[in-house]
Design a protein around this motif. Structure first.
Motif, PDB file in Angstrom:
ATOM      1  N   UNK A 300      -6.565 111.693 -23.069  1.00 14.71           N
ATOM      2  CA  UNK A 300      -5.355 110.927 -22.808  1.00 14.71           C
ATOM      3  C   UNK A 300      -5.269 110.559 -21.320  1.00 14.71           C
ATOM      4  N   UNK A 301      -5.491 109.274 -21.062  1.00 14.72           N
ATOM      5  CA  UNK A 301      -5.505 108.756 -19.698  1.00 14.72           C
ATOM      6  C   UNK A 301      -4.223 108.000 -19.348  1.00 14.72           C
ATOM      7  N   UNK A 302      -3.382 107.758 -20.335  1.00 16.15           N
ATOM      8  CA  UNK A 302      -2.296 106.798 -20.169  1.00 16.15           C
ATOM      9  C   UNK A 302      -0.940 107.440 -19.905  1.00 16.15           C
ATOM     10  N   UNK A 303      -0.211 106.852 -18.945  1.00 17.91           N
ATOM     11  CA  UNK A 303       1.160 107.286 -18.671  1.00 17.91           C
ATOM     12  C   UNK A 303       2.135 106.740 -19.704  1.00 17.91           C
ATOM     13  N   UNK A 304       1.639 105.857 -20.582  1.00 14.38           N
ATOM     14  CA  UNK A 304       2.515 105.297 -21.616  1.00 14.38           C
ATOM     15  C   UNK A 304       2.892 106.339 -22.663  1.00 14.38           C
ATOM     16  N   UNK A 336      -9.634 107.579 -27.606  1.00 15.16           N
ATOM     17  CA  UNK A 336      -9.014 107.865 -26.311  1.00 15.16           C
ATOM     18  C   UNK A 336      -7.847 106.919 -26.047  1.00 15.16           C
ATOM     19  N   UNK A 337      -6.823 107.428 -25.368  1.00 15.86           N
ATOM     20  CA  UNK A 337      -5.668 106.616 -24.989  1.00 15.86           C
ATOM     21  C   UNK A 337      -5.887 106.107 -23.569  1.00 15.86           C
ATOM     22  N   UNK A 338      -6.274 104.825 -23.477  1.00 16.20           N
ATOM     23  CA  UNK A 338      -6.610 104.209 -22.187  1.00 16.20           C
ATOM     24  C   UNK A 338      -5.631 103.099 -21.828  1.00 16.20           C
ATOM     25  N   UNK A 339      -4.434 103.145 -22.367  1.00 12.32           N
ATOM     26  CA  UNK A 339      -3.443 102.105 -22.079  1.00 12.32           C
ATOM     27  C   UNK A 339      -3.092 102.079 -20.591  1.00 12.32           C
ATOM     28  N   UNK A 340      -3.202 100.893 -20.010  1.00 18.51           N
ATOM     29  CA  UNK A 340      -2.826 100.708 -18.614  1.00 18.51           C
ATOM     30  C   UNK A 340      -3.793 101.293 -17.608  1.00 18.51           C
ATOM     31  N   UNK A 341      -4.915 101.791 -18.072  1.00 18.42           N
ATOM     32  CA  UNK A 341      -5.889 102.428 -17.181  1.00 18.42           C
ATOM     33  C   UNK A 341      -6.645 101.381 -16.375  1.00 18.42           C
ATOM     34  N   UNK A 342      -6.949 101.722 -15.130  1.00 14.82           N
ATOM     35  CA  UNK A 342      -7.714 100.822 -14.279  1.00 14.82           C
ATOM     36  C   UNK A 342      -9.204 101.096 -14.482  1.00 14.82           C
ATOM     37  N   UNK A 357      -7.574 102.966 -27.487  1.00 18.01           N
ATOM     38  CA  UNK A 357      -6.456 102.062 -27.199  1.00 18.01           C
ATOM     39  C   UNK A 357      -6.542 101.637 -25.740  1.00 18.01           C
ATOM     40  N   UNK A 358      -6.905 100.356 -25.516  1.00 17.68           N
ATOM     41  CA  UNK A 358      -7.065  99.827 -24.158  1.00 17.68           C
ATOM     42  C   UNK A 358      -6.031  98.755 -23.843  1.00 17.68           C
ATOM     43  N   UNK A 359      -4.910  98.750 -24.536  1.00 19.33           N
ATOM     44  CA  UNK A 359      -3.893  97.736 -24.277  1.00 19.33           C
ATOM     45  C   UNK A 359      -3.372  97.860 -22.848  1.00 19.33           C
ATOM     46  N   UNK A 360      -3.407  96.750 -22.160  1.00 17.69           N
ATOM     47  CA  UNK A 360      -2.934  96.715 -20.777  1.00 17.69           C
ATOM     48  C   UNK A 360      -3.914  97.261 -19.767  1.00 17.69           C
ATOM     49  N   UNK A 361      -5.096  97.693 -20.215  1.00 16.33           N
ATOM     50  CA  UNK A 361      -6.094  98.225 -19.285  1.00 16.33           C
ATOM     51  C   UNK A 361      -6.668  97.100 -18.435  1.00 16.33           C
ATOM     52  N   UNK A 362      -6.992  97.416 -17.191  1.00 19.66           N
ATOM     53  CA  UNK A 362      -7.604  96.437 -16.287  1.00 19.66           C
ATOM     54  C   UNK A 362      -9.118  96.565 -16.413  1.00 19.66           C
ATOM     55  N   UNK A 363      -9.737  95.481 -16.877  1.00 19.48           N
ATOM     56  CA  UNK A 363     -11.158  95.519 -17.216  1.00 19.48           C
ATOM     57  C   UNK A 363     -11.982  94.517 -16.407  1.00 19.48           C
ATOM     58  N   UNK A 364     -11.438  94.023 -15.297  1.00 21.57           N
ATOM     59  CA  UNK A 364     -12.163  93.046 -14.492  1.00 21.57           C
ATOM     60  C   UNK A 364     -13.486  93.638 -13.999  1.00 21.57           C
TER      61      UNK A 364
END
Length: 387
Positions: A300-304, A336-342, A357-364
């Protein structure tokens, strides 16, 4: 009437046994008092005598062990305390041509006490706790393994299995920089706010230990078990927790399953192949961390996920993890919970993102070649819209 002489003999035997016990207790009390007196001597040799006299009393009288554990713990705190001003400054790296200063080691009498407590039988501790809080044990060498067993390691290519019994030890705020701990049982230990910079931990059992705000900068944590450990706010910059195939002995990656790494600094840490299954990494800084082949299933990586707040003893969950430039190639991120992760410029080549779950993750600039993305949410071009 022959019963009476027999009864008299039994009564006489009971009185004799009682007198012997009273005499033994008197001798133990005298030995204990003499040992305590010797501990206060200005002579190192006399203090050694007091230390080993207490060890012998523990062996002869297990019921006296709890107070001896307390006395010897207090001895370490008194003779090797962290300065009131905080952790002592260490010499800077020598310039070219200069001789490197010798690393500090604990006083020999303190080392003797540590070894006595390590070789005790913990089942006789009662309610006593080995308390080495706020002690300076820089450079301590502590191992449960006999020299003969260690000598066999290069040939057998296996580590000994013995454990030094220090479960529930209190090392809060202690200085263990450059310490070498091998085969030590530190389950449920209190190691919060301790300094373990550049330490060597080999096959140490730290399950459910409290390492919150501990400093493990550039430490080598090899084949150690940190399952369920609390590493909230810990500093693990450049820490090595992965496996190695180096000679003379390959070691397995450490286990941090279900560990709490909220707000931990893991910049540049080597976590290759490490088990982080179900670990909490929200608010953690993993910039440039090496996580190749790491097991991050259900991490769990996400503060969401607001339910994580109850796992955090102090502080507020505020940000998702930062994995900028992290190497995650071949990592297992299933679920893994990767929401909003950079994940800017992160290497996810061949990673398993099934159900992640990568919703809102920054993937540039992130590299996703060969990654498994079945049922993953939030990826560019996926059926689910980022949100």
């Amino acid at each position: 009437m022959a019963v009476l002489p027999g009864l008299a003999a039994v009564v006489a035997l009971l009185f004799t046994w009682r007198e012997v016990r009273v005499a033994e207790q008197g001798q133990l009390t005298s030995r204990f008092n003499d040992a305590i007196t010797n501990l206060g001597s200005p002579s190192l040799d006399v203090r050694f005598g007091g230390i080993y006299a207490l060890e012998r009393i523990m062996q002869d009288s297990p019921r006296d062990q709890p107070r001896i554990v307390q006395v010897l713990s207090a001895y370490v705190r008194r003779h090797a305390g962290v300065p009131a001003a905080g952790f002592a400054k260490e010499p800077t790296e020598p310039r070219e041509g200069q001789v490197a200063p010798d690393l500090r080691r604990p006083p020999t009498d303190v080392v003797a006490v540590v070894n006595v407590l390590v070789h005790r039988s913990p089942r006789h501790d009662g309610a006593a706790q080995v308390d080495w809080s706020l002690v300076d044990l820089r450079g301590l060498f502590l191992s449960a393994w006999a020299a003969a067993d260690i000598a066999k390691v290069p040939e057998s290519r296996t580590l000994p299995r013995g454990r030094a019994p220090l479960a529930y030890v209190n090392l809060q705020g202690s200085d263990l920089r450059h310490a070498s701990l091998s085969g030590v049982d530190l389950r449920n230990a209190f190691v919060d706010e301790a300094n373990l910079g550049q330490s060597q931990l080999l096959r140490v059992d730290l399950r459910k230990a409290d390492l919150s705000y501990a400093d493990l900068t550039d430490a080598n944590v090899l084949e150690s078990d940190l399952t369920g450990a609390n590493l909230s706010g810990a500093v693990l910059k450049g820490t090595f927790l992965g496996g190695t195939t180096a000679t003379p002995l390959p070691v397995k990656p450490s286990d941090l399953s279900r560990a709490v790494l909220w707000d931990a600094d893991l910049t540049g840490a080597n976590l290759s192949g490490v088990a982080l299954t179900g670990a909490i990494l929200a608010d953690a800084d993993l910039t440039g961390a090496y996580l190749a082949g790491a097991h991050l299933r259900d991490a769990r990586f996400s503060a969401a996920d607001k339910s994580l707040q109850k796992e955090i003893v102090t502080g507020e969950l505020s940000e998702s993890a930062d994995l900028t430039n992290a190497d995650l190639h071949g990592a297992d991120l299933t679920g893994a919970d990767l929401r909003g992760v950079n994940l800017t410029r992160a290497d996810l080549t061949g990673a398993n993102l099934t159900g992640a779950d990568l919703r809102g993750a920054r993937l540039a600039g992130a590299e996703l070649a060969g990654a498994r993305t079945e049922r993953a949410r939030g990826l560019p071009g996926s059926a689910t819209t980022p949100g």
